[in-house]
Design a protein around this motif. Structure first.
Motif, PDB file in Angstrom:
ATOM      1  N   SER A 108     -24.040 -13.452  19.796  1.00 61.80           N
ATOM      2  CA  SER A 108     -23.973 -14.904  19.958  1.00 61.80           C
ATOM      3  C   SER A 108     -22.926 -15.546  19.045  1.00 61.80           C
ATOM      4  CB  SER A 108     -25.334 -15.528  19.658  1.00 61.80           C
ATOM      5  OG  SER A 108     -25.605 -15.497  18.261  1.00 61.80           O
TER       6      SER A 108
ATOM      7  N   LEU B  44     -29.133  -9.873  20.725  1.00 60.37           N
ATOM      8  CA  LEU B  44     -28.725 -11.192  21.214  1.00 60.37           C
ATOM      9  C   LEU B  44     -28.088 -12.014  20.095  1.00 60.37           C
ATOM     10  CD1 LEU B  44     -30.315 -10.503  23.834  1.00 60.37           C
ATOM     11  CD2 LEU B  44     -31.128 -12.858  23.817  1.00 60.37           C
ATOM     12  N   TYR B  45     -28.644 -11.919  18.903  1.00 65.23           N
ATOM     13  CA  TYR B  45     -28.065 -12.648  17.768  1.00 65.23           C
ATOM     14  C   TYR B  45     -26.649 -12.162  17.475  1.00 65.23           C
ATOM     15  CZ  TYR B  45     -26.838 -13.673  12.961  1.00 65.23           C
ATOM     16  OH  TYR B  45     -26.150 -14.045  11.833  1.00 65.23           O
ATOM     17  N   LEU B  46     -26.464 -10.851  17.377  1.00 60.26           N
ATOM     18  CA  LEU B  46     -25.143 -10.315  17.041  1.00 60.26           C
ATOM     19  C   LEU B  46     -24.097 -10.670  18.092  1.00 60.26           C
ATOM     20  CD1 LEU B  46     -25.868  -6.752  15.597  1.00 60.26           C
ATOM     21  CD2 LEU B  46     -25.009  -8.751  14.364  1.00 60.26           C
TER      22      LEU B  46
ATOM     23  N   SER C 277     -33.820  -8.981  20.386  1.00 56.32           N
ATOM     24  CA  SER C 277     -33.550 -10.270  19.744  1.00 56.32           C
ATOM     25  C   SER C 277     -32.393 -10.153  18.755  1.00 56.32           C
ATOM     26  CB  SER C 277     -34.804 -10.775  19.016  1.00 56.32           C
ATOM     27  OG  SER C 277     -35.829 -11.105  19.929  1.00 56.32           O
ATOM     28  N   ALA C 278     -32.366  -9.048  18.020  1.00 53.78           N
ATOM     29  CA  ALA C 278     -31.279  -8.832  17.057  1.00 53.78           C
ATOM     30  C   ALA C 278     -29.950  -8.623  17.770  1.00 53.78           C
ATOM     31  CB  ALA C 278     -31.605  -7.635  16.174  1.00 53.78           C
TER      32      ALA C 278
ATOM     33  N   GLN D 189     -23.571 -17.631  16.883  1.00 52.01           N
ATOM     34  CA  GLN D 189     -24.166 -17.740  15.549  1.00 52.01           C
ATOM     35  C   GLN D 189     -23.696 -16.626  14.631  1.00 52.01           C
ATOM     36  OE1 GLN D 189     -28.248 -17.857  17.092  1.00 52.01           O
ATOM     37  NE2 GLN D 189     -28.490 -19.866  16.145  1.00 52.01           N
ATOM     38  N   ALA D 190     -23.205 -15.540  15.223  1.00 52.05           N
ATOM     39  CA  ALA D 190     -22.713 -14.404  14.440  1.00 52.05           C
ATOM     40  C   ALA D 190     -21.193 -14.285  14.545  1.00 52.05           C
ATOM     41  CB  ALA D 190     -23.379 -13.125  14.913  1.00 52.05           C
TER      42      ALA D 190
END
Length: 249
Positions: free
Chosen positions: A229, A225-227, A222-223, A231-232
């Motif tokens: 995306s 995927l965030y990095l 999950s982390a 969003q980051a």
């Protein structure tokens, strides 16, 4: 066609643990995924399940020529890469007095050389606004004799993230580091520690973690995927430590 279906993800160390979890998450979201691993049983199964959006290459991450062949496959089929996850790594618990030249070289070759050339060999394929994530460890910032070589290798990965970010930032390419805490993966069985001693140690680590549990591959994926995306999109050169607070408090 969704935005995800047009994006290509390259993952090393993709056949088990964190790497396999990451591959499955991206595939479920509709991305095209290329996997690289020294063993391929799980990858072979995924190739049957996702014939149009998944491919894999067997090879050794410490061999630049193997990585070059991996990226050539991607170039031939999908032309470019949007996300690179340099995840392949090895961990051996060895007292400093027990470390041999061979075991030291093996750790550094896979954990440092492998990460360096995973990124270097991707450079000609990285699309605009690509994201690169290097998997390190909280052990890069902690001291423990049995993890001396491993910790040093993961500290080097953290340093590489800074250097890569500085070099690739002007091209719009983000490079970040992801440092997991103690995470439940099959790598535990490769530590070379008696299972009873290991289980006792894991209970103690869980008790000492502020969130009172070990990490899971879903936590780490999950982390990642965030990095990777949007969003980051203003985060680069950073180290995201996903450890339940173990190394933070």
């Amino acid at each position: 066609m969704t935005e995800q279906s047009q994006k290509v993800v390259a993952v090393t160390g993709a056949n088990s643990g964190i790497g396999l979890a990451v591959v499955k998450r991206y595939l479920d979201l509709g991305y095209k995924v290329a996997a690289f691993s020294r063993s391929t049983k799980q990858c072979e199964a995924l190739a049957l399940q996702y014939p149009n959006t998944f491919m894999f290459k067997k090879g050794l991450v410490e061999k630049a020529t193997d990585l070059q062949a991996f990226y050539q496959l991607i170039a031939n089929k999908w032309q470019g890469v949007d996300i690179v996850i340099a995840n392949a790594g090895v961990a051996h618990a060895e007292a400093i007095s027990d470390v041999t030249e061979q075991s030291f070289e093996n750790t550094l070759n896979i954990n440092v050389k492998g990460v360096f050339f995973t990124v270097q060999q991707s450079l000609g394929l990285l699309n605009p606004n690509a994201s690169v994530i290097l998997v390190s460890s909280i052990q890069a910032n902690r001291g423990a004799g049995v993890w001396a070589a491993y910790g040093a290798s993961k500290a080097a990965v953290r340093s590489l993230a800074r250097s890569f970010a500085a070099d690739l930032g002007p091209k719009g390419i983000r490079v970040n580091c992801l440092s997991p805490g103690v995470t439940q993966t099959p790598i535990f069985d490769k530590f070379g520690i008696d299972r009873g001693v290991l289980d006792e140690s894991l209970i103690q680590i869980s008790d000492n973690t502020p969130l009172q549990r070990l990490g899971t591959v879903d936590d780490i994926s999950s982390a990642i995927l965030y990095l990777s995306s949007e969003q980051a999109s203003f985060i680069t050169g950073a180290d995201l430590q996903v450890d339940g607070g173990l190394a933070q408090i």
